[in-house]
Design a protein around this motif. Sequence first.
Motif, PDB file in Angstrom:
ATOM      1  N   LEU A 247      30.846  42.375  49.103  1.00 32.26           N
ATOM      2  CA  LEU A 247      31.613  42.617  47.871  1.00 32.26           C
ATOM      3  C   LEU A 247      30.869  42.061  46.653  1.00 32.26           C
ATOM      4  CD1 LEU A 247      35.193  41.797  49.217  1.00 32.26           C
ATOM      5  CD2 LEU A 247      34.277  44.060  48.645  1.00 32.26           C
ATOM      6  N   GLU A 252      32.790  45.160  38.426  1.00 27.98           N
ATOM      7  CA  GLU A 252      34.215  45.494  38.295  1.00 27.98           C
ATOM      8  C   GLU A 252      34.427  47.006  38.206  1.00 27.98           C
ATOM      9  OE1 GLU A 252      32.512  43.436  36.282  1.00 27.98           O
ATOM     10  OE2 GLU A 252      33.702  41.693  35.647  1.00 27.98           O
ATOM     11  N   PHE A 255      34.067  48.744  41.402  1.00 26.40           N
ATOM     12  CA  PHE A 255      35.230  48.446  42.234  1.00 26.40           C
ATOM     13  C   PHE A 255      36.412  49.312  41.821  1.00 26.40           C
ATOM     14  CE2 PHE A 255      39.231  46.413  43.187  1.00 26.40           C
ATOM     15  CZ  PHE A 255      39.102  46.171  44.547  1.00 26.40           C
ATOM     16  N   VAL A 275      35.344  40.632  43.973  1.00 34.15           N
ATOM     17  CA  VAL A 275      34.391  41.305  43.085  1.00 34.15           C
ATOM     18  C   VAL A 275      34.464  40.715  41.670  1.00 34.15           C
ATOM     19  CG1 VAL A 275      33.858  43.505  41.953  1.00 34.15           C
ATOM     20  CG2 VAL A 275      34.405  43.464  44.406  1.00 34.15           C
TER      21      VAL A 275
END
Length: 388
Positions: A247, A252, A255, A275
């Motif tokens: 991860l 961001e 993600f 994350v």
Amino acid sequence: MEELIKKFEELFGDSNGVKRYFSPGRVNLIGEHTDYNGGHVFPCALTIGTSGVARKRNDSKLHFYSMNLERFDVVEADLSDLTNHTEYNWANYPLGVVWAFKEKGYEIPTGFDMVIYGNIPNGSGLSSSASLEVLTGTIIKDLYGFSDISPVDIALYGQYSENNFNGCNCGIMDQFAVAMGKKDSAIFLDTADLSYEYADIKLPDAKIVITNSKVKHSLVDSAYNDRRNESAAALKDLQTVLDIKTLGDIDEKTFDENASVIKDEVARRRGKHAVYENQRTIRAVEALKNNDIELFGKLMNESHISLRDDYETSCTECDILVEEAWKIPGVIGSRITGGGFGGCTVSIVKNDAVDTFKDTILKVYKEKTGIDAEVYVVDIGQGAYVLD
Ligand code: GLA
């Protein structure tokens, strides 16, 4: 140290040839629950820790004695049986390190006697177990002349023993910070490959303040392992659409764009924390380099919110400590630190606000929980070392 030597003489006859060692505790400034997710952490060693004195024996016996836990008397183990025994209690930590050295191919030819005393508040999340593991590794290296073993190796063996001998599936952060700490610096460690750099913590106008909630909720180890499993589930789902190993490999935006493939809602929040927290840590260290301590503090606060809401490793008591701290003028940032479910918070507080911080936090916390917290203004110390 004098007390330790005296105790050693009392228990083992004399102190001829005894050597002295120290291993610190640690506090993590930011980067929580990222170390088993291939992310970054930013801990520092403290000046409080575990002191030890030790000497080789001529036979195969191992003797461990803690001046903090005198009710356990001397725990006696033997090199011929390096297995975890419930009745050894705390001594399973040093024994586990002896076992880990053996597993890693280091033959320890004779036993040793070891007496310790620690001033890390018990169960506070300031890494008393990593401190003890690294102390033991430092002692073994020194007593038996294993000069090829580095402090990073000692950290890894400490983690290995904690994972495989003492049953806690922790990451590498604590042992690494304790073994590799440097005075007045925090360690920016990339847990994906153990590369690291030191960052000066120059805080001319502020102090690092630790507040101990004095609570430790049960099931900490199982809840910790649940978080690991949930993060792993988030990663597994993301790997169906992304070519990533951990991860820590994504930002961001990546993600958010892909989070919908994480089927379980809880795992999605755990993944989000891992994350975002990793990226926050990278940004926080950058902010510190730019002397932007306000931004650093803001990121600490965001870290707490994420641990509280998405990762769910805070608890009511620590939320009270942090949320009350945020209200006090002169508090630059405040968050829960360490594994969670109790333990300590870490705050950065302007010098002239430290007294108000102490008084207010202790008072409000007592009113709201009935518990007397403890507040420590701490200094950043160096990693484990041999005194003589
Ligand atoms: C505990 C573990 C560490 C780390 C933290 C959370 O302290 O021992 O490896 O995972 O929790 O950041």
